[in-house]
Design a protein around this motif. Structure first.
Motif, mmCIF file in Angstrom:
data_model
loop_
_atom_site.group_PDB
_atom_site.id
_atom_site.type_symbol
_atom_site.label_atom_id
_atom_site.label_comp_id
_atom_site.label_asym_id
_atom_site.label_seq_id
_atom_site.Cartn_x
_atom_site.Cartn_y
_atom_site.Cartn_z
ATOM 1 N N ALA A 196 31.353 12.876 -39.074
ATOM 2 C CA ALA A 196 30.668 13.684 -38.067
ATOM 3 C C ALA A 196 29.234 13.197 -37.912
ATOM 4 O O ALA A 196 28.547 12.919 -38.898
ATOM 5 N N GLY A 197 28.774 13.073 -36.662
ATOM 6 C CA GLY A 197 27.444 12.557 -36.379
ATOM 7 C C GLY A 197 27.453 11.098 -35.983
ATOM 8 O O GLY A 197 26.493 10.617 -35.354
ATOM 9 N N ARG A 209 29.136 11.177 -29.440
ATOM 10 C CA ARG A 209 28.918 11.626 -30.814
ATOM 11 C C ARG A 209 30.149 12.367 -31.327
ATOM 12 O O ARG A 209 30.746 13.177 -30.622
ATOM 13 N N VAL A 210 30.505 12.090 -32.556
ATOM 14 C CA VAL A 210 31.651 12.736 -33.199
ATOM 15 C C VAL A 210 31.207 14.087 -33.764
ATOM 16 O O VAL A 210 30.268 14.162 -34.562
ATOM 17 N N LEU A 211 31.869 15.160 -33.328
ATOM 18 C CA LEU A 211 31.550 16.496 -33.838
ATOM 19 C C LEU A 211 32.237 16.781 -35.169
ATOM 20 O O LEU A 211 31.694 17.494 -36.019
ATOM 21 N N TRP A 212 33.427 16.237 -35.318
ATOM 22 C CA TRP A 212 34.232 16.481 -36.525
ATOM 23 C C TRP A 212 35.130 15.281 -36.748
ATOM 24 O O TRP A 212 35.692 14.716 -35.804
ATOM 25 N N ALA A 213 35.255 14.877 -37.986
ATOM 26 C CA ALA A 213 36.187 13.818 -38.373
ATOM 27 C C ALA A 213 36.936 14.318 -39.601
ATOM 28 O O ALA A 213 36.309 14.748 -40.578
ATOM 29 N N GLY A 214 38.243 14.283 -39.551
ATOM 30 C CA GLY A 214 38.993 14.823 -40.674
ATOM 31 C C GLY A 214 40.380 14.226 -40.760
ATOM 32 O O GLY A 214 40.791 13.387 -39.947
ATOM 33 N N HIS A 215 41.102 14.669 -41.770
ATOM 34 C CA HIS A 215 42.454 14.170 -41.984
ATOM 35 C C HIS A 215 43.346 15.290 -42.499
ATOM 36 O O HIS A 215 42.877 16.351 -42.914
ATOM 37 N N LEU A 292 39.394 12.345 -34.531
ATOM 38 C CA LEU A 292 37.988 12.569 -34.196
ATOM 39 C C LEU A 292 37.901 13.620 -33.088
ATOM 40 O O LEU A 292 38.642 13.556 -32.102
ATOM 41 N N LEU A 293 36.994 14.553 -33.265
ATOM 42 C CA LEU A 293 36.752 15.595 -32.278
ATOM 43 C C LEU A 293 35.436 15.314 -31.577
ATOM 44 O O LEU A 293 34.403 15.144 -32.231
ATOM 45 N N LEU A 294 35.469 15.279 -30.233
ATOM 46 C CA LEU A 294 34.272 15.062 -29.426
ATOM 47 C C LEU A 294 33.994 16.306 -28.582
ATOM 48 O O LEU A 294 34.829 17.217 -28.495
ATOM 49 N N GLU A 295 32.838 16.334 -27.948
ATOM 50 C CA GLU A 295 32.479 17.493 -27.130
ATOM 51 C C GLU A 295 33.473 17.686 -25.995
ATOM 52 O O GLU A 295 33.865 18.811 -25.677
ATOM 53 N N GLY A 307 43.103 5.539 -26.594
ATOM 54 C CA GLY A 307 43.835 6.705 -27.066
ATOM 55 C C GLY A 307 42.939 7.925 -27.006
ATOM 56 O O GLY A 307 41.708 7.825 -27.006
ATOM 57 N N GLU A 308 43.554 9.083 -26.994
ATOM 58 C CA GLU A 308 42.793 10.313 -26.846
ATOM 59 C C GLU A 308 42.100 10.718 -28.148
ATOM 60 O O GLU A 308 42.580 10.444 -29.249
ATOM 61 N N SER A 309 40.965 11.382 -27.983
ATOM 62 C CA SER A 309 40.368 12.112 -29.098
ATOM 63 C C SER A 309 41.131 13.424 -29.253
ATOM 64 O O SER A 309 42.061 13.716 -28.498
ATOM 65 N N LEU A 310 40.757 14.224 -30.223
ATOM 66 C CA LEU A 310 41.481 15.466 -30.494
ATOM 67 C C LEU A 310 41.274 16.466 -29.360
ATOM 68 O O LEU A 310 40.148 16.676 -28.896
ATOM 69 N N PHE A 311 42.368 17.068 -28.910
ATOM 70 C CA PHE A 311 42.320 18.071 -27.838
ATOM 71 C C PHE A 311 42.489 19.454 -28.449
ATOM 72 O O PHE A 311 43.506 19.750 -29.077
#
Length: 359
Positions: A196-197, A209-215, A292-295, A307-311
């Motif tokens: 994130a960041g 900017r990445v708001l959240w990155a996780g697994h 990865l979660l974006l705004e 490919g898409e970011s997280l929806f």
């Protein structure tokens, strides 16, 4: 240790060391040992029927009796009935299912010390969930759970049945293998290394900017069965592995001619046509996916493709769904609301037509 039991149409495994811990000697457990917190996760295909459909009907008698019965009535009401000793946990969900669904996820999670449980149904390809809360659940005997996984079951619509020692999240889920290369302003990086960041490059080389990155670790079956997208198809420079729900962007003259759009999104599960551009990977038992979660919902460059970011949709506006998700405990104002996808999402028949044109 998270996933300790997994049953598919072809295999069964149960181990307190974790089913992914190959070669590890599993600890023994007493016949009276209880799992005080955990999850039962079921995935099945739904077809409307004029008769009651039985998904699970399993009974274990001694030393601690347990009976689990899961059914769906013709009016698409799901009944979950769990009898453990003298404690009965019964819930019904009005699923709203009207048409065939190739993947329906059902999760029963319990935390006996906190005296709470929840039954959730999630449609991963329709991004819709239904939740019901329950109180004073019983802890479940490990030996009965082992029997549930290992005992013979009649053939049916189940893709898999899993037992986890954690409260498994429900809803949007990571869908990129950790070694997926993501383009960033400072050069290519594995998605597993992004935090994130950090910033990633989206369509037209725009940094976001990445708001959240996780697994998340999940059974490698059903809607989580890995799919390998093969280079040079989709614009890939190298093969990448994704979950079936991951959307890939298509664009070009064929897209404009067939759909009147500059670009469209196709789920990886629809790209598996003829085993050329994409193939299913059956080598894993448990798979770790990242995302990865974006705004905004955006298209990020992964391995040369987009490919898409997280929806998330309107997850932040639904308190029960948010608390059941991987973002449980997050403040709603800390999460974005995605009103629409970055591009139109094709239906299955449309996607098959397009991927054949690109083959």
């Amino acid at each position: 240790m998270t996933w300790i039991g997994l049953r598919t149409a072809d295999s069964q495994a149960f181990s307190l060391a974790g089913i992914a811990a190959q070669g590890t000697r599993a600890p023994r457990f007493a016949e009276t040992a209880l799992l005080k917190r955990g999850s039962l996760q079921i995935e099945f295909a739904y077809t409307p029927s004029a008769r009651r459909q039985v998904l699970i009907d399993h009974r274990y008698d001694a030393p601690w009796p347990m009976h689990l019965r899961v059914t769906i009535t013709p009016d698409a009401v799901l009944h979950f009935d769990l009898q453990c000793g003298a404690t009965r946990s019964y819930m019904c969900l009005e699923t709203g299912l009207t048409d065939c669904e190739r993947a329906v996820e059902l999760v029963y999670s319990w935390h006996a010390p906190d005296r709470v449980a929840q039954l959730s149904m999630h449609l991963p390809f329709a991004a819709r969930s239904v939740h019901r809360a329950l109180y004073d659940p019983a802890p479940l005997p490990l030996i009965a759970l082992q029997s549930l996984i290992m005992a013979p079951h009649p053939a049916g619509p189940l893709s898999y049945l899993g037992v986890s020692t954690a409260i498994e999240p429900v809803g949007p889920a990571p869908s990129l293998a950790g070694n997926t290369v993501v383009d960033t302003p400072t050069g290519p990086r594995y998605v597993s290394q992004i935090r994130a960041g950090d910033q990633v490059l989206c369509k037209n080389d725009q940094p976001r900017r990445v708001l959240w990155a996780g697994h998340r670790d999940v059974p490698a079956y059903g809607r989580f069965q890995p799919i390998r997208l093969r280079a040079p198809y989709f614009g890939l420079r190298r093969d990448i592995t994704v979950a079936p729900t991951q959307h890939i962007a298509f664009e070009g003259p064929d897209v404009e001619y067939l759909f009147g759009e500059e670009r469209v999104l196709v789920s990886a599960s629809h790209a598996v046509v003829g085993g050329v551009q994409a193939i299913r990977d059956n080598r894993q038992t448990v798979m770790r996916y990242h995302q990865l979660l974006l705004e905004d919902h955006a298209l990020i460059r992964i391995g040369g493709a987009f490919g898409e970011s997280l929806f998330l949709g309107a997850l932040a506006n639904d308190e029960m769904a948010l608390n059941a998700s991987i973002w449980s405990g997050s403040a709603p104002q800390d999460l974005p609301v995605h009103a629409q996808f970055a591009a139109p999402v094709l239906k299955q028949y449309e996607a098959i037509t397009l991927t054949r044109a690109f083959a």
